[in-house]
Each structure stands twice: as C-alpha cells, then as structure tokens.
Design a protein around this motif. Structure first.
Motif, PDB file in Angstrom:
ATOM      1  N   TRP A  45      -3.692   2.133  -9.535  1.00  0.00           N
ATOM      2  CA  TRP A  45      -3.658   2.764  -8.214  1.00  0.00           C
ATOM      3  C   TRP A  45      -5.046   2.886  -7.600  1.00  0.00           C
ATOM      4  N   LEU A  64      -7.359   4.977  -8.467  1.00  0.00           N
ATOM      5  CA  LEU A  64      -7.607   6.409  -8.291  1.00  0.00           C
ATOM      6  C   LEU A  64      -8.460   6.918  -9.449  1.00  0.00           C
ATOM      7  N   TRP A 120      -1.370  20.168  -8.447  1.00  0.00           N
ATOM      8  CA  TRP A 120      -0.336  19.350  -7.796  1.00  0.00           C
ATOM      9  C   TRP A 120       1.034  20.010  -7.891  1.00  0.00           C
ATOM     10  N   ALA A 163       0.831  -1.202   0.000  1.00  0.00           N
ATOM     11  CA  ALA A 163       0.000   0.000   0.000  1.00  0.00           C
ATOM     12  C   ALA A 163       0.863   1.247   0.000  1.00  0.00           C
ATOM     13  N   ASP A 164       2.050   1.153   0.636  1.00  0.00           N
ATOM     14  CA  ASP A 164       2.942   2.305   0.697  1.00  0.00           C
ATOM     15  C   ASP A 164       3.429   2.720  -0.689  1.00  0.00           C
ATOM     16  N   PRO A 212       0.577   5.698  -4.967  1.00  0.00           N
ATOM     17  CA  PRO A 212       0.468   7.144  -4.743  1.00  0.00           C
ATOM     18  C   PRO A 212      -0.915   7.524  -4.225  1.00  0.00           C
ATOM     19  N   SER A 213      -0.959   8.601  -3.459  1.00  0.00           N
ATOM     20  CA  SER A 213      -2.232   9.094  -2.949  1.00  0.00           C
ATOM     21  C   SER A 213      -2.947   9.909  -4.017  1.00  0.00           C
ATOM     22  N   ASN A 214      -4.209  10.184  -3.793  1.00  0.00           N
ATOM     23  CA  ASN A 214      -5.021  10.895  -4.772  1.00  0.00           C
ATOM     24  C   ASN A 214      -4.512  12.310  -5.024  1.00  0.00           C
ATOM     25  N   ASP A 215      -3.908  12.935  -4.013  1.00  0.00           N
ATOM     26  CA  ASP A 215      -3.427  14.309  -4.163  1.00  0.00           C
ATOM     27  C   ASP A 215      -1.920  14.378  -4.427  1.00  0.00           C
ATOM     28  N   SER A 216      -1.324  13.259  -4.803  1.00  0.00           N
ATOM     29  CA  SER A 216       0.118  13.214  -5.043  1.00  0.00           C
ATOM     30  C   SER A 216       0.470  13.831  -6.394  1.00  0.00           C
ATOM     31  N   SER A 227     -10.465  14.962 -11.589  1.00  0.00           N
ATOM     32  CA  SER A 227     -10.382  15.579 -10.273  1.00  0.00           C
ATOM     33  C   SER A 227     -11.134  16.905 -10.269  1.00  0.00           C
TER      34      SER A 227
END
Length: 215
Positions: A96, A98, A109, A31-32, A35-39, A102
């Motif tokens: 991902w 995602l 970003w 999971a690490d 990437p996150s959604n706001d990355s 957006s």
C-alpha cells in the motif's frame, strides 16, 4: 481429542488462512483499492504486527524456561503462525506504500467510529491507556515479561498460558473490530480467521491450565 490432534488442527487452520489471504490479495489494483494511511485497514495492520511480535517473544521465552512439551508445542505453533501473519501485515503496508509506524496512539483507528457501531460500544481499546510497555489490551507489561524470564518449569508454563490467554483476548477484540471496520476483503478475512483461531487456542489453554492445577 488429543493434544496433538488439536495442535495439528490449529496449525492447519492458521496455515490455510495465510495461504488463502496471500492468494486472494490482488497483484495490481486501482488507487481506490488502496487503504488510506488513517484507515482501519492500515491501523489494524500496524497494531496487530506489534501485538503479534510480543506473542512471538513470549513464546520464545517460555520455550527456554520449561520442559513442558505441550506448552512448548503450543509456543512453537504461536511462533510460526503469528510470525507469518506479522510478515503478511507488514507486507500489505509495503504494497500500500504506507509507513509501518505511526505517530498516532495505538488502536486510535478503533476510536474513529466504533462507538456508534452495533456491538462495538465498550470494546477493549476504546479507553485503554498504555502502561509499563503494554501498548494495547492484552499485551504483557515489562514487569510480566521479566517475571516470565525469571520463572522456570511448571511456574513458567502456567504464567505463559495466563499471559497468552490475556494476550489473545486483546487480539480477538482488535480483530473483531477490524472484521467490522476494514474496507479490504482480505483484511476482513484475515481478521475473522484470527478471531476463530485465537478463540480456539484460548479454549485449549483453559484446559491446559486446569490440567496443571491453575485457574
């Protein structure tokens, strides 16, 4: 070096980037590693997919508006390279888990921490305001797209080369930011490959414009 050799080299570089990135993307991962959604990784993937889509559209338009074979070959290379890269970017977002769109403004970003990064202050996109369909730096406006659709022959070829040069400049700025900010090795590699290939195409287009008597 002849146009055919240059075009072939550019296509080969682009194809190599696509193959290498696809092979290096892990089939699994922790999971690490996602990437996150706001990355920057996700933001770059979304925005560059949109940016590439317009380059492909510009290239399809000029293909039908001019008989200039060198320009048509360039357009063909852009269509294939950028459509393939766009598919990769969207595929990463799928992998991902995602969203592909957006509610954030395009290139937001890039504003998170770019201003404090060495060499990034003043980068295109920091204060850009979307207008007339141009969502990001370098993108053609709706008015410019209509001008290309109405142009023909040499006029269409020159207008395409100018619009695509501006488009590449914006794409290079975005890719340079992603190469610095992205956390995923694969995203950074693709971004660096985009910088190299699009800068090479800009040099080629500058020569093509000179050959056609245009600035």
């Amino acid at each position: 070096m002849s146009w055919l050799l240059i075009a072939g080299s550019l296509a080969a570089v682009a194809a190599a980037v696509v193959v290498v990135v696809a092979l290096l993307w892990p089939a699994g991962g922790t999971a690490d590693a996602v990437p996150s959604n706001d990355s920057a990784d996700a933001g770059f993937a979304r925005d560059m997919a949109i940016h590439h889509q317009q380059a492909v559209e510009l290239s399809f338009i000029v293909r039908d508006r001019t008989d200039d074979e060198d320009v048509r070959r360039l357009a063909y290379d852009v269509i294939n390279t950028q459509a393939n890269q766009r598919g990769m970017l969207l595929g990463w977002l799928d992998a991902w888990d995602l969203p592909k769109s957006s509610q954030e403004m395009p290139m937001s970003w890039m504003n998170h921490d770019m201003g404090s990064m060495p060499g990034m202050k003043g980068m295109a996109g920091m204060d850009y305001k979307p207008h007339d369909g141009s969502l990001m730096p370098g993108m053609a406006t709706n008015t410019e797209m209509d001008q290309l659709r109405k142009a023909s022959g040499k006029q269409a070829a020159i207008l395409y080369l100018r619009l695509l040069t501006a488009h590449h400049k914006g794409g290079v700025a975005m890719s340079q930011a992603a190469a610095e900010m992205a956390k995923s090795d694969q995203v950074r590699r693709l971004a660096r490959g985009m910088v190299e290939s699009q800068e090479a195409e800009m040099r080629l287009m500058a020569d093509m414009l000179k050959q056609r008597g245009a600035a």
